[in-house]
Write an enzyme that holds these catalytic residues in place. Structure first.
Site, PDB file in Angstrom:
ATOM      1  CE  LYS A  38      -2.779  -0.852   3.533  1.00  0.00           C
ATOM      2  NZ  LYS A  38      -3.908  -0.745   4.482  1.00  0.00           N
ATOM      3  CE  LYS A  53      -7.430  -0.343  13.564  1.00  0.00           C
ATOM      4  NZ  LYS A  53      -8.076  -1.609  13.253  1.00  0.00           N
ATOM      5  CE1 TYR A 140     -17.086  -2.398   4.735  1.00  0.00           C
ATOM      6  CE2 TYR A 140     -18.810  -2.685   3.095  1.00  0.00           C
ATOM      7  CZ  TYR A 140     -17.812  -1.920   3.661  1.00  0.00           C
ATOM      8  OH  TYR A 140     -17.542  -0.672   3.159  1.00  0.00           O
ATOM      9  CE  LYS A 144     -17.520   0.889   6.563  1.00  0.00           C
ATOM     10  NZ  LYS A 144     -16.621   1.956   7.039  1.00  0.00           N
ATOM     11  CE  LYS A 178     -10.940  -2.084  -2.389  1.00  0.00           C
ATOM     12  NZ  LYS A 178     -12.114  -1.216  -2.620  1.00  0.00           N
ATOM     13  CB  SER A 180     -10.535 -10.728  -4.931  1.00  0.00           C
ATOM     14  OG  SER A 180     -10.774 -10.574  -3.546  1.00  0.00           O
ATOM     15  CD  GLU A 202     -22.714 -17.872 -18.649  1.00  0.00           C
ATOM     16  OE1 GLU A 202     -23.593 -18.246 -17.835  1.00  0.00           O
ATOM     17  OE2 GLU A 202     -22.100 -18.651 -19.393  1.00  0.00           O
ATOM     18  N   GLY A 203     -24.636 -12.466 -18.068  1.00  0.00           N
ATOM     19  CA  GLY A 203     -25.724 -11.588 -17.625  1.00  0.00           C
ATOM     20  C   GLY A 203     -25.262 -10.219 -17.185  1.00  0.00           C
TER      21      GLY A 203
END
Length: 310
Positions: A38, A53, A140, A144, A178, A180, A202-203
């Protein structure tokens, strides 16, 4: 001094860049660089200091004064929608945010934080910042959502700015770490540059998301700091565009390649947002009137950035 938590991450580093573009360099970046890759997000930016952190959190919890703080942009969190360790997620995203919020409230420091469209869960309409529309699909999103609920209780009594941004599908520079979880545009570009066929489920012409360019996200953050407005706001473009549109813009930039369509994975069925579109009523009513880049505009700019050394 301005503090940016998650400042070496995707959105955090873009906020640092936007501050630099305004001539602001008295910035403390807080992050966890255990993922050392990073650091590349910071090498072309100007900051005054860096803090781990864990060390930062210890100082916050002890009530230690960190100097003259103008504002805190809180972008530091676990942003993986596929992480199911609930204790880790709640510690990282909920408890940490509460500690920081109270530190700011006690000192009347503006607190601008990252929420998420994941708070809305699997809905396909009415992405509105109100309790009846919120039903997250994963831990997740729940972390939030719960912090947003906590903020709602405090907002009426708060004497300083608190503003949360429900980020929709953010893409753009500085997301390479990041893996995936990086955007579709990032992965399509990588596949093309590796000589592979770019792949979509697909779609994908029917899967539509509110894709918002990270430069626009950073601009909204800075506008709110200047305006002093408080609240919880959707941060998207207000337009749903298909994954196919992202691919089309990527191929148009590269002037080569054709899409390979792959089966939709079973593990994502029922846990995948097929449609997102930010309702921008509250954002516009707060006074933010600038336009947002379309997918074609944003992806083209992003491709130029990704391939700048090619």
């Amino acid at each position: 001094m301005i503090i940016v938590t998650g400042g070496a991450g995707f959105i955090g580093s873009n906020i640092v860049k936007a501050l630099n573009d305004k001539g602001i360099t008295d910035i403390l970046v807080v992050d966890n660089l255990k993922d050392g890759t990073k650091f590349v997000n910071l090498v072309d930016l100007n900051i005054a200091d860096y803090m781990d952190k864990e060390d930062f959190l210890i100082q916050i919890m002890s009530g230690e004064e960190l100097g003259d703080i103008e504002a805190i942009f809180h972008e530091g969190a676990c942003s993986s929608t596929t992480e199911w360790d609930g204790k880790y997620m709640m510690d990282n995203n909920y408890q940490y945010s509460k500690e920081l919020l109270h530190y700011c409230l006690e000192r009347e420091i503006p607190f601008l934080y990252a929420s998420s469209a994941a708070t809305y869960g699997g809905r396909t309409s009415d992405f509105i910042e109100s309790r009846e529309y919120e039903k997250p699909l994963n831990v997740y999103g729940y972390s939030k959502f719960l912090f947003d609920e906590y903020v709602r209780q405090i907002l009426p009594e708060a004497n300083s700015q608190i503003v949360g941004f429900r980020y929709f599908n953010v893409y753009g520079p500085r997301e390479g770490h990041k893996g995936s979880m990086a955007s579709v545009a990032f992965h399509l570009n990588t596949q093309l540059n590796n000589g592979e066929s770019p792949k979509l489920f697909e779609g994908s012409e029917n899967f539509k998301r509110d894709f918002v360019y990270v430069g626009d996200v950073a601009a909204v953050n800075l506008w709110f700091l200047e305006s002093g407005k408080s609240g919880i706001f959707n941060l998207g473009t207000g337009r749903a565009e298909s994954f196919q549109a992202v691919a089309d813009a990527t191929l148009a930039y590269h002037k080569k390649g054709s899409i390979e369509y792959i089966p939709f994975p079973d593990k994502l069925k029922g846990r995948y947002q097929a449609f997102t579109q930010a309702d921008l009523t509250n954002l516009r009513n707060a006074g933010y009137d600038k336009p947002f880049k379309t997918v074609a505009e944003g992806v083209t700019e992003y491709m130029a950035w990704l391939n700048r050394d090619a």
